[in-house]
Every structure is written in C-alpha cells, then in structure tokens.
Motif scaffolding. Structure first.
Motif, PDB file in Angstrom:
ATOM      1  N   UNK A  66       0.873  -1.179   0.000  1.00  0.00           N
ATOM      2  CA  UNK A  66       0.000   0.000   0.000  1.00  0.00           C
ATOM      3  C   UNK A  66       0.908   1.226   0.000  1.00  0.00           C
ATOM      4  N   UNK A  67       1.037   1.862  -1.165  1.00  0.00           N
ATOM      5  CA  UNK A  67       1.954   2.998  -1.293  1.00  0.00           C
ATOM      6  C   UNK A  67       1.483   4.226  -0.522  1.00  0.00           C
ATOM      7  N   UNK A  68       0.174   4.522  -0.624  1.00  0.00           N
ATOM      8  CA  UNK A  68      -0.300   5.767  -0.021  1.00  0.00           C
ATOM      9  C   UNK A  68      -1.818   5.786  -0.002  1.00  0.00           C
ATOM     10  N   UNK A  69      -2.344   6.732   0.726  1.00  0.00           N
ATOM     11  CA  UNK A  69      -3.768   7.036   0.720  1.00  0.00           C
ATOM     12  C   UNK A  69      -3.883   8.553   0.594  1.00  0.00           C
ATOM     13  N   UNK A  70      -4.479   9.006  -0.483  1.00  0.00           N
ATOM     14  CA  UNK A  70      -4.650  10.432  -0.725  1.00  0.00           C
ATOM     15  C   UNK A  70      -6.056  10.849  -0.333  1.00  0.00           C
ATOM     16  N   UNK A  71      -6.160  11.924   0.430  1.00  0.00           N
ATOM     17  CA  UNK A  71      -7.452  12.514   0.753  1.00  0.00           C
ATOM     18  C   UNK A  71      -7.533  13.832  -0.011  1.00  0.00           C
ATOM     19  N   UNK A  72      -8.521  13.922  -0.899  1.00  0.00           N
ATOM     20  CA  UNK A  72      -8.635  15.058  -1.804  1.00  0.00           C
ATOM     21  C   UNK A  72      -9.648  16.061  -1.266  1.00  0.00           C
TER      22      UNK A  72
END
Length: 249
Positions: A229-235
């Motif tokens: 899991x590279x990342x989690x982006x919250x937009x």
C-alpha cells in the motif's frame, strides 16, 4: 406548444435576443460577442477568461440562438465556480431555470473529457515518478464531488497504473470500504501495489479517525498477500493530504 427541452432550452426572462430577419439586415447582438470570446480564448487560452466566459463557450453549442451570459452567471451563483458546475449532478443542474437536456449534455461531455485527459496522463506510466500527474488526476476526478467517493488505483511491478476503480460512493461525510474486496481485486489484477484515494466534499482533506482506521485495515489485508500500500490520498478543495507524507502510513 412544444415542451421538448432537448436541443432548444427554455427561454429565461430577459434572455431573448433579436434574430436576423430574412433579408440579413440585422444580426443577433450576441453573435459578435461570441466571435470576440472565441478569439480571446484562442489567443490567450482558458487563463484569459473568467469562469463565466469559459462557461459561455461551453453553452454556445447547447444554445446556439440566445445570449447565454445570464445563464452562465446563474450557474456560477448556484454552484460556485466552473469546476463545481461541471461536476454538479444532472438533477441539480436541471433545477437551474433555463437548463435543459442539451445544456446538461454539453457540461457532462466537457467533464468526461477532462477526466479522460487526466487519466491518460497516468495510465501505464510509473505513478511514483509521475506523482504530480497522479495527484492532478485524483483532483480532477474527485475534488468537486458532492458525496464521498473511494477509489483504488492498482499498480504493476513497475508501479504503472493498470486499473483505477471507484469502489464505493457514499454520503457527504461517509463512504463504506471493504478491505477484503480491495485485496481480492488486487489479486485478480495481479497488482503488486495499491494507492487509495477518496474525497472530502467539505473541502477539508484532514483525515478522520475513520479514514485512519480503514487505511490500516486495508494495509493489513494487502500486506498479508505481499501487496504494497503505497499511499492514501485525501482530496479536498484546493489541497490534498498524503497519509505517507503525514507519517500515517
């Protein structure tokens, strides 16, 4: 009386314009305005136009025989800016007086084109080396949504994007996510890594406790399968937050 709102939008009070008569002695005043606006756009691009004029350009095709400036401004009053107007649902757009199926269709075509262009910039390329393009794509696809949307980006061994799938759509402040489904789909696609992304319609991308909890659950499910899991982006609106950048992953 024809009530079809397909290609001819209903007239708004004060929107009517004089048409050229059969002799060609007069011409609608908005025709010269349209020509000038198109010329300014071609000379200076979108940055040379305020939102309402850019929206006018889109409306020209839907409403070929009427001044569309008042409608463009009415849409911006309702939805705030050009991007939010494009992202508004057909049902909400139809609530604005003067908007019919032709206008909705043109707005949704432009929205779809923007999404496809942004997607093409990241598909089958390393998202690690092209991180800015990935963030732009997520922002284009999600920043202006009225409800939360959860997307999973599946990557191959070279970190190239092989699939981008919207898993769930929720409410204004919640979206259900199922870690086992994310892991199962990653196996189906032979993905080696995953990036999560979701939007906050409130505009504030600060992760909630629930965001942190679900990210950890997805991380555990993927890690058990040897998938990163590279990342989690919250937009949010105007900015985004990276779990990895914030030390949350």
């Amino acid at each position: 009386m024809n009530n079809n709102r397909g290609m001819e939008e209903i007239a708004l009070p004060g929107f009517e314009s004089a048409y050229a008569d059969v002799t060609g002695q007069s011409a609608p005043h908005f025709q010269s305005h349209r020509a000038r606006l198109r010329s300014r756009f071609m000379d200076g691009g979108a940055d040379a136009l305020p939102d309402y004029e850019l929206l006018e350009l889109v409306l020209f095709r839907a409403i070929p025989r009427r001044d569309v400036k008042p409608l463009a401004k009415a849409l911006l009053v309702r939805f705030g800016d050009f991007n939010h107007t494009l992202a508004a649902s057909p049902a909400r757009l139809a609530e604005v007086q003067g908007v019919g199926s032709a206008v909705i269709q043109e707005l949704k075509i432009v929205e779809a084109a923007a999404h496809r262009f942004a997607r093409a910039e990241v598909m089958e390329r390393s998202v690690i080396s092209g991180w800015d393009a990935l963030v732009t794509y997520c922002r284009t696809a999600m920043a202006h949504g009225a409800v939360e949307q959860f997307r999973v980006l599946y990557l191959d061994r070279k970190n190239a994007l092989i699939a981008d799938e919207a898993q769930q759509r929720g409410t204004v402040d919640h979206v259900p996510v199922y870690p086992r489904e994310v892991a199962r789909r990653a196996l189906e696609l032979s993905a080696s890594a995953v990036i999560l992304a979701h939007n906050h319609p409130s505009g504030d991308p600060t992760p909630s406790a629930a965001d942190v909890e679900i990210t950890q659950a997805v991380h555990r499910a993927l890690d058990a399968l040897g998938i990163v899991l590279h990342d989690h982006l919250v937009i949010g609106k105007g900015r985004e937050i990276s779990f990895k950048g914030e030390g949350l992953l």
